[in-house]
Design an enzyme around this catalytic site. Structure first.
Site, PDB file in Angstrom:
ATOM      1  N   HIS A 135       0.872  -1.176   0.000  1.00  0.00           N
ATOM      2  CA  HIS A 135       0.000   0.000   0.000  1.00  0.00           C
ATOM      3  C   HIS A 135       0.912   1.229   0.000  1.00  0.00           C
ATOM      4  O   HIS A 135       2.019   1.190   0.543  1.00  0.00           O
ATOM      5  CB  HIS A 135      -0.828  -0.049   1.291  1.00  0.00           C
ATOM      6  N   ASP A 212       3.557  -4.296   7.982  1.00  0.00           N
ATOM      7  CA  ASP A 212       2.273  -3.609   7.862  1.00  0.00           C
ATOM      8  C   ASP A 212       1.184  -4.670   8.018  1.00  0.00           C
ATOM      9  O   ASP A 212       0.928  -5.452   7.105  1.00  0.00           O
ATOM     10  CB  ASP A 212       2.191  -2.928   6.486  1.00  0.00           C
ATOM     11  N   LYS A 238     -10.075  -1.135  10.523  1.00  0.00           N
ATOM     12  CA  LYS A 238     -10.115  -2.346   9.709  1.00  0.00           C
ATOM     13  C   LYS A 238     -10.337  -3.587  10.575  1.00  0.00           C
ATOM     14  O   LYS A 238     -10.219  -4.717  10.107  1.00  0.00           O
ATOM     15  CB  LYS A 238      -8.813  -2.493   8.918  1.00  0.00           C
TER      16      LYS A 238
HETATM   17  N1  PMP Z   1      -1.579  -0.648   4.669  1.00  0.00           N
HETATM   18  C1  PMP Z   1      -2.500  -1.447   4.124  1.00  0.00           C
HETATM   19  C2  PMP Z   1      -2.110  -2.838   3.682  1.00  0.00           C
HETATM   20  C3  PMP Z   1      -3.809  -0.989   3.978  1.00  0.00           C
HETATM   21  O1  PMP Z   1      -4.729  -1.790   3.419  1.00  0.00           O
HETATM   22  C4  PMP Z   1      -4.143   0.310   4.419  1.00  0.00           C
HETATM   23  C5  PMP Z   1      -5.552   0.858   4.283  1.00  0.00           C
HETATM   24  N2  PMP Z   1      -6.153   0.617   3.047  1.00  0.00           N
HETATM   25  C6  PMP Z   1      -3.141   1.101   4.982  1.00  0.00           C
HETATM   26  C7  PMP Z   1      -1.874   0.581   5.094  1.00  0.00           C
HETATM   27  C8  PMP Z   1      -3.419   2.478   5.468  1.00  0.00           C
HETATM   28  O2  PMP Z   1      -4.219   2.449   6.608  1.00  0.00           O
HETATM   29  P1  PMP Z   1      -4.842   3.775   7.224  1.00  0.00           P
HETATM   30  O3  PMP Z   1      -5.518   4.489   6.092  1.00  0.00           O
HETATM   31  O4  PMP Z   1      -5.793   3.286   8.255  1.00  0.00           O
HETATM   32  O5  PMP Z   1      -3.729   4.575   7.794  1.00  0.00           O
END
Ligand code: PMP
Length: 418
Positions: A135, A212, A238
């Site tokens: 991500h 992560d 999540k």
């Molecule tokens: N890492 C991964 C694998 C994610 O799926 C996400 C959210 N889609 C994030 C990081 C970022 O998370 P947040 O927006 O809650 O900071």
């Protein structure tokens, strides 16, 4: 609540009652919420815990002698201890509250690459390795870290299907590798890399390791003390918890190497007009008034997951993914990304001659909520050469009936759009 995550209608109905948002119709059809990799819905016990705090104990923490302040402090610190237990943190670990995964990963990447009381950990000529299935939250901060420190950024490239191989990492590692960062599950494809093996390899090579866990923590919670993991990050929203909450948990010795990025109240030891010294962990990395109700809610979310049962949730979301992947692959013109990924709750696909945006819109007309686009993983989507995708992602409250509605909706969209 013990068997409520089982894919039987009675149990699931009971569980769904804890998520009132699901009881609505969208465009005349019952809502099938299949966008859980972006954000899960919040569980009623989480809301109850947060409301309990706000109604009884709300006060600022750590600096009051009055009863409410002490109760709030106790609630905040209890939440920290509960979450440490949830991720298997041992005595040599510490847990810092953040606003989410993005915040936590920025704290690590910038905290290692910017100088403060000490020179930065990452120096010119050092190497940072990040996997190519991340991500943006686990890539862009490392691009910035490399730029600011003069280090090189190496990408551990996935294969044509988006899979990572630990042998490729072994080839990339060098004596100058300071950091290796990888996801526990790719949000764009559902691929689960062999992160245990890769973290161990990187740690053996002397690198700091970053996991992560945003897409894993609601069903396959990595036990941090069993991993060669210095830093692990995840988000509350999540895992059936509140938005704007998250965690950076890691080895105390590694967290101590981070330069604080947020200066102010609560993170200082003493202050003069011209200087300050900083508090010990975890306060050192938690400047300012924290989201105390959020921390209480996050701990309640972890407790909720454990009460339902991690194993049961994991088995249920995997089964939904497997059914969805098989059903989608059987629709003419549809290609499923990472078709063999069996350990995740995410299925992403492209459809010949049908744009994901149009598929998503047609599904929404039938009450089925999915996400479309590059899923904040543009380099991976580019690497796979498939363009934007449609992604369905599952949570403990989803049903096989909803998977059937997804499949019927995609088949119908294909007829209309092609
Ligand atoms: N890492 C991964 C694998 C994610 O799926 C996400 C959210 N889609 C994030 C990081 C970022 O998370 P947040 O927006 O809650 O900071």
């Amino acid at each position: 609540m013990d068997d409520t995550s089982q894919p039987n209608p009675t149990g699931l109905r009971a569980l769904r009652e804890l998520f009132p948002v699901l009881e609505q119709t969208i465009n005349g059809a019952p809502l099938a919420y299949l966008d859980n990799a972006a954000t899960t819905q919040i569980a009623q016990p989480v809301l109850d815990a947060m409301r309990g705090f706000e109604h009884r104990d709300r006060a600022n923490i750590h600096r009051g002698v009055h009863t409410l302040s002490q109760r709030a402090t106790d609630a905040f610190e209890r939440a920290r201890e509960d979450l440490k237990r949830y991720v298997g943190a041992g005595p040599s670990h510490e847990l810092v509250f953040t606003s989410g995964t993005t915040d936590a990963l920025n704290m690590v990447a910038l905290g290692l690459s910017i100088g403060g009381e000490r020179p930065p950990v990452i120096e010119p000529g050092d190497q940072i390795i990040v996997s190519g299935i991340e991500h943006h939250a686990n890539l862009v901060p490392w691009q910035q870290a490399a730029r600011r420190s003069g280090a090189t950024l190496s990408i551990l490239q996935p294969d044509a299907q988006g899979r990572l191989d630990a042998r490729d990492l072994a080839r990339l590692l060098s004596p100058r590798t300071r950091v290796f960062a990888v996801t526990a599950c790719a949000n764009a494809t559902g691929e689960r890399p062999p992160f245990e093996e890769m973290l161990a390899l990187a740690a053996e090579a002397g690198a700091l390791t970053v996991l992560d866990a945003a897409q894993a923590v609601s069903h396959e919670v990595p036990a941090i003390d069993a991993l060669a993991c210095d830093f692990m990050a995840f988000s509350g929203h999540k895992m059936y918890g509140p938005m704007g909450t998250g965690v950076l948990v890691g080895r105390r010795a590694a967290l101590e190497r981070l330069v604080p990025l947020r200066f102010g109240g609560d993170m200082v030891q003493w202050v003069t007009q011209t200087g300050a010294s900083f508090a010990e962990l975890p306060a050192r990395l938690e400047g300012g008034t924290p989201n105390v109700a959020g921390a209480v809610g996050l701990a309640a979310a972890a407790a909720f997951i454990d009460k339902v049962g991690r194993g049961e949730i994991d088995a249920h979301v995997r089964a939904l993914r497997a059914n969805a992947a098989a059903g989608l692959a059987a629709i003419e013109g549809v290609t499923v990304l990472s078709p063999e990924a069996s350990a995740s709750a995410i299925v992403s696909f492209v459809a010949q001659g049908a744009h994901p945006h149009d598929i998503g819109t047609l599904l929404d007309e039938q009450g089925v909520a999915v996400r479309t686009g590059h899923h904040c993983a543009q380099p991976l989507i580019d690497h796979l050469g498939l363009g934007p995708t449609t992604r369905a992602s599952f949570a403990l409250y989803n049903t096989h009936d909803e998977v059937e509605r997804l499949l019927a909706g995609v088949a119908r969209a294909m007829e209309v759009l092609r």
